[in-house]
Design a protein around this motif. Structure first.
Motif, short mmCIF file in Angstrom:
data_model
loop_
_atom_site.label_atom_id
_atom_site.label_comp_id
_atom_site.label_asym_id
_atom_site.label_seq_id
_atom_site.Cartn_x
_atom_site.Cartn_y
_atom_site.Cartn_z
N ASN A 202 153.43 134.53 102.65
CA ASN A 202 154.39 134.89 103.69
C ASN A 202 155.79 134.37 103.35
O ASN A 202 156.79 135.06 103.57
CB ASN A 202 153.95 134.33 105.05
CG ASN A 202 152.84 135.14 105.67
OD1 ASN A 202 152.46 136.18 105.18
ND2 ASN A 202 152.29 134.62 106.76
N ILE A 203 155.85 133.15 102.83
CA ILE A 203 157.16 132.59 102.44
C ILE A 203 157.77 133.42 101.33
O ILE A 203 158.96 133.76 101.37
CB ILE A 203 157.00 131.11 102.02
CG1 ILE A 203 156.61 130.25 103.21
CG2 ILE A 203 158.29 130.59 101.38
CD1 ILE A 203 156.19 128.84 102.84
N GLU A 204 156.98 133.77 100.33
CA GLU A 204 157.48 134.57 99.21
C GLU A 204 157.96 135.94 99.65
O GLU A 204 158.88 136.50 99.07
CB GLU A 204 156.39 134.71 98.14
CG GLU A 204 156.08 133.41 97.42
CD GLU A 204 154.84 133.49 96.55
OE1 GLU A 204 154.24 134.58 96.46
OE2 GLU A 204 154.48 132.45 95.97
N GLN A 205 157.33 136.48 100.69
CA GLN A 205 157.69 137.81 101.19
C GLN A 205 158.70 137.74 102.33
O GLN A 205 159.03 138.76 102.93
CB GLN A 205 156.45 138.55 101.67
CG GLN A 205 155.44 138.80 100.59
CD GLN A 205 154.11 139.28 101.14
OE1 GLN A 205 153.93 139.46 102.35
NE2 GLN A 205 153.15 139.47 100.26
N SER A 206 159.18 136.55 102.64
CA SER A 206 160.12 136.33 103.76
C SER A 206 159.57 136.86 105.07
O SER A 206 160.29 137.46 105.87
CB SER A 206 161.48 136.96 103.44
OG SER A 206 162.07 136.31 102.35
N ARG A 207 158.30 136.63 105.30
CA ARG A 207 157.64 137.03 106.55
C ARG A 207 157.25 135.75 107.28
O ARG A 207 156.10 135.35 107.29
CB ARG A 207 156.40 137.86 106.26
CG ARG A 207 156.72 139.18 105.59
CD ARG A 207 155.49 140.02 105.39
NE ARG A 207 154.80 140.17 106.67
CZ ARG A 207 153.51 140.48 106.76
NH1 ARG A 207 152.79 140.65 105.71
NH2 ARG A 207 152.95 140.60 107.95
N CYS A 208 158.23 135.10 107.87
CA CYS A 208 158.02 133.78 108.45
C CYS A 208 158.16 133.74 109.97
O CYS A 208 158.37 132.68 110.55
CB CYS A 208 158.97 132.78 107.80
SG CYS A 208 158.73 132.65 106.02
N ALA A 209 158.04 134.88 110.61
CA ALA A 209 158.07 134.90 112.07
C ALA A 209 156.82 134.20 112.59
O ALA A 209 155.80 134.11 111.90
CB ALA A 209 158.13 136.34 112.57
N ALA A 210 156.90 133.73 113.80
CA ALA A 210 155.77 133.00 114.40
C ALA A 210 154.50 133.86 114.41
O ALA A 210 153.40 133.35 114.21
CB ALA A 210 156.12 132.54 115.80
N THR A 211 154.67 135.16 114.61
CA THR A 211 153.49 136.04 114.65
C THR A 211 152.80 136.14 113.29
O THR A 211 151.62 136.46 113.23
CB THR A 211 153.89 137.45 115.12
OG1 THR A 211 154.92 137.94 114.27
CG2 THR A 211 154.34 137.45 116.56
N ASP A 212 153.55 135.87 112.21
CA ASP A 212 152.96 135.91 110.87
C ASP A 212 152.35 134.58 110.46
O ASP A 212 151.41 134.54 109.67
CB ASP A 212 154.03 136.30 109.83
CG ASP A 212 154.54 137.71 110.04
OD1 ASP A 212 153.72 138.60 110.37
OD2 ASP A 212 155.75 137.92 109.87
N THR A 213 152.88 133.48 110.98
CA THR A 213 152.43 132.17 110.52
C THR A 213 151.46 131.47 111.47
O THR A 213 150.58 130.74 111.01
CB THR A 213 153.64 131.25 110.28
OG1 THR A 213 154.38 131.12 111.49
CG2 THR A 213 154.54 131.80 109.19
N LEU A 214 151.62 131.67 112.76
CA LEU A 214 150.76 130.96 113.72
C LEU A 214 149.26 131.21 113.52
O LEU A 214 148.48 130.25 113.60
CB LEU A 214 151.17 131.28 115.15
CG LEU A 214 152.30 130.42 115.69
CD1 LEU A 214 152.69 130.86 117.10
CD2 LEU A 214 151.94 128.96 115.68
N PRO A 215 148.83 132.44 113.26
CA PRO A 215 147.38 132.62 113.07
C PRO A 215 146.82 131.77 111.92
O PRO A 215 145.72 131.22 112.03
CB PRO A 215 147.23 134.11 112.76
CG PRO A 215 148.42 134.74 113.40
CD PRO A 215 149.53 133.73 113.26
N HIS A 216 147.58 131.64 110.84
CA HIS A 216 147.11 130.84 109.71
C HIS A 216 147.14 129.34 110.04
O HIS A 216 146.23 128.61 109.67
CB HIS A 216 147.94 131.14 108.47
CG HIS A 216 147.82 132.57 108.02
ND1 HIS A 216 146.65 133.11 107.57
CD2 HIS A 216 148.74 133.56 107.99
CE1 HIS A 216 146.84 134.38 107.26
NE2 HIS A 216 148.10 134.67 107.52
N LEU A 217 148.18 128.92 110.73
CA LEU A 217 148.25 127.50 111.12
C LEU A 217 147.13 127.15 112.10
O LEU A 217 146.53 126.08 112.01
CB LEU A 217 149.62 127.20 111.73
CG LEU A 217 150.80 127.24 110.76
CD1 LEU A 217 152.12 127.18 111.52
CD2 LEU A 217 150.70 126.12 109.74
#
Length: 145
Positions: free
Chosen positions: A62-77
């Protein structure tokens, strides 16, 4: 003389054929024995680590693709936090070790802190991932074989 040479050739062919059959049966038996031994092994610890690694890898992607919105990161966290609850049951023989308990507790604290104030940009996700990775690395240095 021709008949004895032909008989010797037939015998050699038969022995070679039996050798190939024995080799094939030996290979099959070895594979079956190895699979039976592997089936007796507890895969739970490896599975927990593989799932956590997959979610950390997804965050890196996600970081490499600049997809760092909460909707992209919260499920993984959230998945990482849930899997952190399974570390002690997975590694039951280390459950009583104070260093191990501290490492797991530190990992959970990092994840709880990240989830209580989720990162909203890639720099925040990267910082959170480095913090989580630092906790993982510390534990692996002490306990990984």
């Amino acid at each position: 003389m021709n008949t004895s040479a032909a008989k010797a050739g037939n015998a050699a062919a038969r022995y070679f054929f039996l050798f190939l059959i024995g080799l094939a049966v030996g290979i099959v038996a070895t594979v079956m024995a190895l699979r039976a031994l592997d089936a007796r092994k507890d895969h739970y610890p490896e599975s927990v680590m593989h799932v956590m690694d997959a979610h950390a890898g997804a965050l890196k992607a996600n970081i490499e693709q600049s997809r760092c919105a909460a909707t992209d990161t919260l499920p993984h966290l959230q998945a990482l936090r849930t899997m952190a609850n399974d570390i002690e049951p997975a590694f039951g023989d280390l459950r009583e070790d104070a260093r191990f308990a501290k490492h797991v507790s530190d990992l959970r604290a990092s994840l709880d802190g990240t989830l209580s104030s989720p990162p909203l940009n890639c720099a925040g996700v990267d910082a959170a991932l480095k913090d989580i990775g630092g906790n993982c690395k510390a534990c692996h240095q002490d306990f990984r074989n």
